[in-house]
Design an enzyme around this catalytic site. Structure first.
Site, PDB file in Angstrom:
ATOM      1  N   CYS B 340       0.819  -1.232   0.000  1.00 33.24           N
ATOM      2  CA  CYS B 340       0.000   0.000   0.000  1.00 33.24           C
ATOM      3  C   CYS B 340       0.845   1.272   0.000  1.00 33.24           C
ATOM      4  CB  CYS B 340      -0.964   0.052   1.195  1.00 33.24           C
ATOM      5  SG  CYS B 340      -2.085  -1.319   1.288  1.00 33.24           S
ATOM      6  N   ALA B 341       2.064   1.183  -0.507  1.00 35.49           N
ATOM      7  CA  ALA B 341       2.938   2.353  -0.462  1.00 35.49           C
ATOM      8  C   ALA B 341       3.698   2.513  -1.782  1.00 35.49           C
ATOM      9  CB  ALA B 341       3.913   2.235   0.713  1.00 35.49           C
TER      10      ALA B 341
END
Lengths: 73, 382
Positions: B340-341
């Site tokens: 998620c980055a």
């Protein structure tokens, strides 16, 4: 007949903080549903024996617990 | 089984946490702070005790400035969307999680001016570069305390000084560091601290919050959600009182009971002791991986500059192969991919394939780290 007082609060968090502080100070108090004639700010109030009123106010002030007032029942 | 996914959520939870949650449901199942009868009051007491525990843990003098939220993402959204208005300037780093980047990109479309300061290829943020980006009049600086991808720790104390010199507030995303690195908001001068309960603090999923420093004026921090608070019920306007202003709706009392127990557990263990343990494990893991010629390990080599999270890739191999084989053949659980980055992976040069992430926790042993290193080596050689 026993005369009670209540401490009124703006939030339940403050009422719960006050309960903790006052119990730690050895004061006899009880959380009750706020009497409707007094306030609707917060669902809980602290009931105490009226002669303790001054001690309770001083203890709450020293512990910086915000309250909405102290009333006789 | 070897659990190396503590950066996603810590597991197993301490028995104290589970007991506290069961106790709340069995013994104190009222709606906290609503009804005034004994079950409601007891649930309220447990939630308030957790509020005090969290305040004390982060050095916050006023428990009323601990706002409980469903997770750190909600806390970050509250701070970002509650504070920033069209025309405001906000500065962040290039290794943020999407919990910060997505709300910021949405705010940018509404006219908020966003500056993303590039980090080095190991994730480190140069305070000088941050200072140059934070112009006078900037409203907010928002930073990861440490990356969820490769564990790089960002200089939040320096960032606080830089933000305050420009008249800005500092919001710290402590998702990866609460319970893992010492955090004292007064000493670090952090204005807003967003934390999760289910990682380093050992609590259950569904818990987190925002800690607001005593000097922060909350009149300009709008609530995300409005509704019933159990206070000022005669008014149809949201109350200004803390924590009620930001805590509409029934609280996750069972989760918060677990969070309170988790915080007390971590406090008894001692964050310094937990940090020393995880640092040793992460050093062994990083150095062992770095010793394999096919492997690229990310983040600064000095373990003191990282958390217990280590990311790597293997030349010519897919990260997903490692995730699956570690799980199926070696009983080692980790997380692969982009975590998620995407911004952080672009900074590392690992976008879009991502990395294999191994994240140790307080229950991880040195023997488990050695077993994992052997497993990675076998998969490479197989």
């Amino acid at each position: 007949m026993k005369v009670y007082g209540v401490v009124l609060f703006y939030t339940t968090s403050a009422a719960l903080k006050a309960e903790k502080v006052l119990k730690a100070a050895g004061l006899e108090i009880k959380l009750i549903p706020t009497p409707r004639q007094l306030s609707s700010d917060c669902g809980m109030a602290l009931r105490f024996d009226w002669p303790l009123a001054q001690t309770i106010e001083e203890t709450l002030r020293a512990a910086q617990v915000e309250h909405a007032g102290v009333r006789q029942l | 089984m070897i659990y190396l996914d503590h950066a996603a959520t810590s597991w197993p939870k301490p028995p104290e946490v589970i007991r506290a949650m069961v106790d709340l449901l069995e013994r104190a199942g009222g709606n906290p702070g609503r009804s005034g009868h004994r079950l409601s009051i007891e649930a309220g007491r447990i939630v308030y005790a957790a509020r005090e525990a969290v305040a004390e843990f982060f050095g916050a003098p006023d428990p009323m400035r601990v706002v409980f939220t469903a997770n750190v993402t909600t806390a970050l959204n509250l701070a970002l969307r509650g504070l920033l208005r069209p025309g405001d300037r906000v500065v962040t780093s290039s290794i943020e999680h999407n919990s910060v980047m997505r709300p910021l990109r949405a705010l940018e479309r509404q006219g908020v001016r966003l500056t993303v300061v590039p980090c080095a290829a190991d994730g480190r943020l140069d305070p000088g570069a941050l200072a140059r980006a934070v112009e006078p009049g900037t409203r907010l600086v928002v930073l990861n305390h440490a990356s969820n991808v490769m564990g790089t720790i960002l200089p939040v104390a320096e960032a606080a000084t830089i933000a305050h010199d420009a008249g800005a507030l500092l919001l710290v995303d402590a998702a990866q560091t609460a319970g893992v690195l010492p955090i004292h908001i007064m000493a670090l001068k952090i204005d807003l601290l967003a934390f999760t309960g289910h990682k380093g603090l050992q609590g259950p999923p569904g818990t987190g919050g925002l800690v607001i420093a005593p000097w922060v004026d909350v009149t300009t921090l709008e609530p995300l959600v409005r509704g019933g608070t159990g206070s000022r019920s005669e008014f149809e306007e949201q109350p200004d009182l803390l924590p009620d202003k930001y805590e509409s709706g029934t609280a996750n009392s069972v989760g918060i009971a677990g969070l309170g127990a988790g915080v007390r557990f971590v406090q008894e263990r001692g964050v310094e002791a937990i940090r020393a343990h995880e640092l040793e494990l992460a050093r062994t893991l990083y150095d062992g991986l770095a010793g394999l010629p096919e492997v690229t390990v990310y983040g600064p080599p000095d373990a003191a500059l990282r958390t217990g999270t280590v990311s790597f890739t293997v030349a010519g191999r897919q990260v997903s192969e490692f995730g699956l084989r570690l799980d199926e053949e070696y009983n080692i659980l980790c997380r692969v991919g982009l975590h998620c980055a995407p911004a952080a992976h672009r900074t590392l040069g690992t976008f879009p394939q991502g990395t294999v992430r191994l994240a140790v926790g307080l229950g991880t042993t040195l023997a488990e780290v050695h077993t994992t290193l052997q497993a990675v080596e076998r998969i490479i050689r197989a």
